[in-house]
Motif scaffolding. Sequence first.
Motif, short mmCIF file in Angstrom:
data_model
loop_
_atom_site.label_atom_id
_atom_site.label_comp_id
_atom_site.label_asym_id
_atom_site.label_seq_id
_atom_site.Cartn_x
_atom_site.Cartn_y
_atom_site.Cartn_z
N GLU A 110 9.28 -24.19 10.03
CA GLU A 110 10.33 -23.49 9.95
C GLU A 110 9.87 -22.01 9.92
OE1 GLU A 110 11.78 -24.14 5.92
OE2 GLU A 110 12.92 -25.95 6.55
N LEU A 111 8.72 -21.64 9.51
CA LEU A 111 8.29 -20.45 9.74
C LEU A 111 8.02 -20.05 11.35
CD1 LEU A 111 5.71 -19.66 6.83
CD2 LEU A 111 7.78 -18.21 7.39
N VAL A 116 9.46 -17.58 16.50
CA VAL A 116 9.69 -17.49 17.97
C VAL A 116 11.08 -16.98 18.29
CG1 VAL A 116 10.63 -19.08 19.86
CG2 VAL A 116 8.39 -19.58 18.51
N GLU A 117 11.90 -17.05 17.25
CA GLU A 117 13.17 -16.33 17.52
C GLU A 117 13.04 -14.97 17.40
OE1 GLU A 117 16.23 -18.04 14.82
OE2 GLU A 117 15.99 -20.07 15.39
N GLN A 118 12.45 -14.47 16.22
CA GLN A 118 12.08 -13.04 16.02
C GLN A 118 11.38 -12.49 17.26
OE1 GLN A 118 10.30 -12.27 12.19
NE2 GLN A 118 11.73 -13.19 11.10
N LEU A 119 10.50 -13.18 17.69
CA LEU A 119 9.39 -12.74 18.99
C LEU A 119 10.51 -12.50 19.99
CD1 LEU A 119 6.13 -14.95 18.78
CD2 LEU A 119 6.51 -12.08 18.40
N ALA A 120 11.46 -13.13 20.36
CA ALA A 120 12.46 -13.33 21.55
C ALA A 120 13.41 -12.12 21.14
CB ALA A 120 13.21 -14.46 21.59
N ALA A 126 7.22 -15.78 23.64
CA ALA A 126 7.23 -16.77 22.72
C ALA A 126 5.85 -17.44 22.38
CB ALA A 126 8.01 -17.82 22.90
N GLU A 127 4.74 -17.04 23.46
CA GLU A 127 3.44 -17.63 23.39
C GLU A 127 2.40 -17.08 22.15
OE1 GLU A 127 4.79 -16.69 26.25
OE2 GLU A 127 5.01 -18.71 27.20
N LEU A 128 3.30 -15.70 21.89
CA LEU A 128 2.39 -14.89 20.90
C LEU A 128 2.69 -15.59 19.43
CD1 LEU A 128 3.17 -11.28 21.70
CD2 LEU A 128 0.91 -12.48 22.19
N ALA A 129 3.33 -16.78 19.54
CA ALA A 129 3.62 -17.48 17.95
C ALA A 129 2.40 -18.14 17.78
CB ALA A 129 4.72 -18.28 18.27
N ALA A 130 1.56 -18.41 18.71
CA ALA A 130 0.17 -19.24 18.43
C ALA A 130 -0.55 -18.43 17.88
CB ALA A 130 -0.48 -19.63 19.64
#
Length: 189
Positions: A110-111, A116-120, A126-130
Amino acid sequence: MMENNTAGAMENREGATGVSLEKQETAAIEMPKNRQELEKLLQQTADKRVNQALETVRSKLQQEWSARLETEKTEAARLARMTESERFAALQQKKEAELQKREESLSRRELRSSAVEQLAQRGLPAELAAALDYTSGEACEASMETVEKAFRHAVQEGINARLVRVSGTPAAGKTGDGCYDPFVRGFKK
């Protein structure tokens, strides 16, 4: 001493006939005379590699299965030595631990999804989510701000570097001599 090591290495690479293993392998493979022989040779080589890969996977799975089976056996033996109430308590703890693990996994997913939504929304890839920390909501938000700051700084540095290369003049008010004040630059001329 060095010559003996080199000679020993040469002996290891050579077969009993004195021919190197590389030459033996090429001698064992005859050059195909036509397209059918070439296709047959390629198929044999592919089959050999696939079989080797399958055998490797099979042996790894067997080792994992054996380790898991051994763990289950020791757990069953441990439970067999317990009284009924101890066994019930141990099983209850195991269920609670599994439930906790599932909840943590769900929380992380969920986080990650919200990150990913907040990054967008922030205009970031979205790759920064990693690169984010998903241990808690606060840690995720803090790591997102850090990553965003670092990303934007890196982009700005890249833009500045490209502007310097393209225009030949320093970017963002900087001069080649390190002076930022146009008044002071006038005195240096």
